[in-house]
Design a protein around this motif. Structure first.
Motif, mmCIF file in Angstrom:
data_model
loop_
_atom_site.group_PDB
_atom_site.id
_atom_site.type_symbol
_atom_site.label_atom_id
_atom_site.label_comp_id
_atom_site.label_asym_id
_atom_site.label_seq_id
_atom_site.Cartn_x
_atom_site.Cartn_y
_atom_site.Cartn_z
ATOM 1 N N CYS A 85 0.822 -1.210 0.000
ATOM 2 C CA CYS A 85 0.000 0.000 0.000
ATOM 3 C C CYS A 85 0.857 1.262 0.000
ATOM 4 C CB CYS A 85 -0.909 0.001 1.219
ATOM 5 S SG CYS A 85 0.013 -0.068 2.774
ATOM 6 N N CYS A 90 1.666 1.632 7.988
ATOM 7 C CA CYS A 90 0.541 0.690 7.947
ATOM 8 C C CYS A 90 0.993 -0.657 8.506
ATOM 9 C CB CYS A 90 0.056 0.514 6.509
ATOM 10 S SG CYS A 90 -1.208 -0.769 6.332
ATOM 11 N N HIS A 95 -1.475 -5.998 3.710
ATOM 12 C CA HIS A 95 -0.725 -5.009 2.928
ATOM 13 C C HIS A 95 0.783 -5.239 3.018
ATOM 14 C CE1 HIS A 95 -4.252 -1.865 3.084
ATOM 15 N NE2 HIS A 95 -4.604 -3.037 2.588
HETATM 16 ZN ZN LIG Z 1 -1.779 -0.368 4.125
#
Ligand SMILES: [Zn+2]
Length: 207
Positions: A85, A90, A95
């Protein structure tokens, strides 16, 4: 002692006993969903590169690695986690993809707009330079050992570059004269990088 799953009334409130899961609790407590991207963003501290830092039981972890290892499983030996991502803060396991150092570097260049072929070329060059730099480090240490100099501390000369590898000091205090094995940061051949110099300790950096 209450069993997991037991419901315990305390006054007018009723508690359910759950298993103590410090990792899951920490990851839940310090993240929030970003609605647009679906990212699970770390709300705790970030390191200088923008990755989340998680402190747990006296140790510090990179939050995304902790998240992956807690929710998916061990990161394969020698692999890095790529943020598909493109958000370093994150921690959503979906991801995060384990990839080799080479692939991770290639993807960085791809995201900067390079073609696959060019990205691989640039990644190869970058990793070669890093390997060369490690070789120079090793050579500096070997030279120092051969000269009877014992390994000491890293010292910066006050500017950002180069990092001077101090391998012996007469008095290990700031301001003291030292013998240095100098390793400039640019990519010359290791043999020509190393020389012994007198210098002065400006700042001590733990190795
Ligand atoms: Zn992410």
């Amino acid at each position: 002692m209450y069993e997991v799953g037991t419901t315990v009334p305390v006054g007018r409130i009723t508690f359910t006993i759950e298993r103590y899961k410090p990792r899951e609790d920490l990851l839940d407590r310090k993240s929030c969903v970003h609605e647009e991207s679906g990212c699970l963003l770390w709300t705790g501290a970030l390191d200088r590169d923008g990755y989340g830092l998680a402190s747990l039981e006296g140790r510090t972890f990179r939050a995304h690695r902790l998240s992956y290892e807690t929710r998916v499983g061990p990161i394969p030996e020698g692999m890095q986690l790529d943020h598909t991502c493109e958000r370093r803060d994150c921690i959503r396991p979906e991801h995060l993809e384990p990839v080799t150092n080479f692939e991770n570097t290639v993807r960085r260049f791809l995201r900067q707009g390079a073609t696959r072929e060019r990205a691989e070329e640039l990644a190869t060059q970058e990793l070669d330079r890093m390997a060369e730099s490690r070789k120079a480090d090793r050579y500096a240490r070997e030279q120092a050992a051969a000269a009877g100099i014992r390994k000491g501390m890293l010292v910066r000369d006050g500017r950002k570059q180069p990092v001077w590898k101090v391998l012996e000091f007469f008095t290990p205090t700031v301001g003291a004269d030292v013998m240095l094995v100098v390793k400039p940061a640019d990519g010359e051949t290791p043999r020509r990088l190393v020389e012994l110099k007198r210098a002065r300790i400006v700042e001590m950096v733990a190795e």
